[in-house]
Design a protein around this motif. Sequence first.
Motif, PDB file in Angstrom:
ATOM      1  N   GLU A  44      -5.021 -44.624 150.982  1.00 12.29           N
ATOM      2  CA  GLU A  44      -4.377 -44.289 149.717  1.00 12.29           C
ATOM      3  C   GLU A  44      -2.987 -43.691 149.905  1.00 12.29           C
ATOM      4  O   GLU A  44      -2.310 -43.371 148.927  1.00 12.29           O
ATOM      5  CB  GLU A  44      -5.259 -43.306 148.937  1.00 12.29           C
ATOM      6  N   ARG A  45      -2.584 -43.517 151.152  1.00 17.16           N
ATOM      7  CA  ARG A  45      -1.258 -42.961 151.411  1.00 17.16           C
ATOM      8  C   ARG A  45      -0.221 -44.082 151.417  1.00 17.16           C
ATOM      9  O   ARG A  45      -0.420 -45.127 152.052  1.00 17.16           O
ATOM     10  CB  ARG A  45      -1.224 -42.237 152.751  1.00 17.16           C
ATOM     11  N   VAL A  67       0.218 -48.787 145.201  1.00 15.05           N
ATOM     12  CA  VAL A  67      -0.850 -48.657 146.191  1.00 15.05           C
ATOM     13  C   VAL A  67      -1.947 -49.673 145.940  1.00 15.05           C
ATOM     14  O   VAL A  67      -2.414 -50.373 146.854  1.00 15.05           O
ATOM     15  CB  VAL A  67      -1.437 -47.220 146.189  1.00 15.05           C
ATOM     16  N   SER A  68      -2.373 -49.785 144.686  1.00 17.01           N
ATOM     17  CA  SER A  68      -3.478 -50.690 144.369  1.00 17.01           C
ATOM     18  C   SER A  68      -3.083 -52.155 144.471  1.00 17.01           C
ATOM     19  O   SER A  68      -3.950 -53.036 144.525  1.00 17.01           O
ATOM     20  CB  SER A  68      -3.990 -50.396 142.951  1.00 17.01           C
ATOM     21  N   ALA A  72      -4.307 -54.936 151.707  1.00 13.25           N
ATOM     22  CA  ALA A  72      -4.555 -54.554 153.093  1.00 13.25           C
ATOM     23  C   ALA A  72      -4.755 -53.045 153.203  1.00 13.25           C
ATOM     24  O   ALA A  72      -4.092 -52.270 152.522  1.00 13.25           O
ATOM     25  CB  ALA A  72      -3.383 -54.988 153.970  1.00 13.25           C
ATOM     26  N   LYS A  73      -5.660 -52.634 154.074  1.00 15.94           N
ATOM     27  CA  LYS A  73      -5.902 -51.202 154.281  1.00 15.94           C
ATOM     28  C   LYS A  73      -4.685 -50.533 154.899  1.00 15.94           C
ATOM     29  O   LYS A  73      -4.368 -49.387 154.596  1.00 15.94           O
ATOM     30  CB  LYS A  73      -7.127 -51.005 155.179  1.00 15.94           C
ATOM     31  N   GLU A  74      -4.027 -51.259 155.786  1.00 19.24           N
ATOM     32  CA  GLU A  74      -2.789 -50.786 156.389  1.00 19.24           C
ATOM     33  C   GLU A  74      -1.739 -51.874 156.261  1.00 19.24           C
ATOM     34  O   GLU A  74      -2.049 -53.060 156.380  1.00 19.24           O
ATOM     35  CB  GLU A  74      -2.982 -50.432 157.868  1.00 19.24           C
TER      36      GLU A  74
END
Length: 305
Positions: A44-45, A67-68, A72-74
């Motif tokens: 979430e950063r 963010v949403s 991808a997670k990263e």
Amino acid sequence: MSRFLFREVKPMLASVADEPFDDEDFLFEPKWDGARMFIHKQGERLEAFTRSGRRVTDKFPELKEAVSAIRAKEAVLDCEGICLNDGRAAFDDIAYRLRLGDPRRIAAAVRSHPAAWIAFDVLETTEEHLREPLLVRKDILRESILSSERLAACAFMPGLGTALYAWTKERRMEGIVAKRRQSVYRPDVVSADWIKVKHPIEIDVIILGYQTVPVFALVIGLHFRTVRFKPVGLVESGLGEEQREAFLDIARSLLTNKEGPTQWLRPELCCRIEYRDRSDRHELGRTTFIGFLPDKRADECAWTY
């Protein structure tokens, strides 16, 4: 361990051409008139950095909405930050956003000058992608982003640079960028695999002075909201011998002081030029003289926001 996540990234830079071209080995993207930024995400950063490595996350509360949009997670995304004005990207508006520091003014600017980001490359997700061909990175980018009002993947056209160049000209965009399909991402390199072709822009300017060494050049200026008669560049090309001699004859009655190579004049003469480059400080580059404007008043030569 990630090489780039939440660290300074030096962008890959494009070389320059004056004319568009068609080539099946290239993809062609619209060139957005904004500010180069990198968006970094982990969970979430989310953080944003300029091309010089300055962290600017707090200047753009809109990033919380982005963010949403990143599946991808990263991810480390190479983007252009833009503010749309009458449907086109306005450089002065994104530059204004980058100057703000007061939280109240930033909150007001979210409403008056809302920002968005166009992502055109991906350096990392959970693994590094620099050495993968551009076409592969484009697929990864498309899979990594759910396009939204705040963040979208840059559209591109295979092979047809001249058509896209004409399309961007009709919409008063900055130009196009040609990118070789198989190009890898090379940070901090001006690459012949990426080529920007900008539209020339005409503008009326004040002649503030001239130089004769190392070559003859007009010193040109403009009025801005906060400063008048600001020097914005030199014009070396496009001025013929007869025009130069006629100018020097008129300039004799306008001479003021001389500083180094520059002979300053009373700011009474104007001319029309075209330029293809403009710095963050409104310094004009790749300039060409078009003609003198004997009926133009210096007060009328102002930067258009």
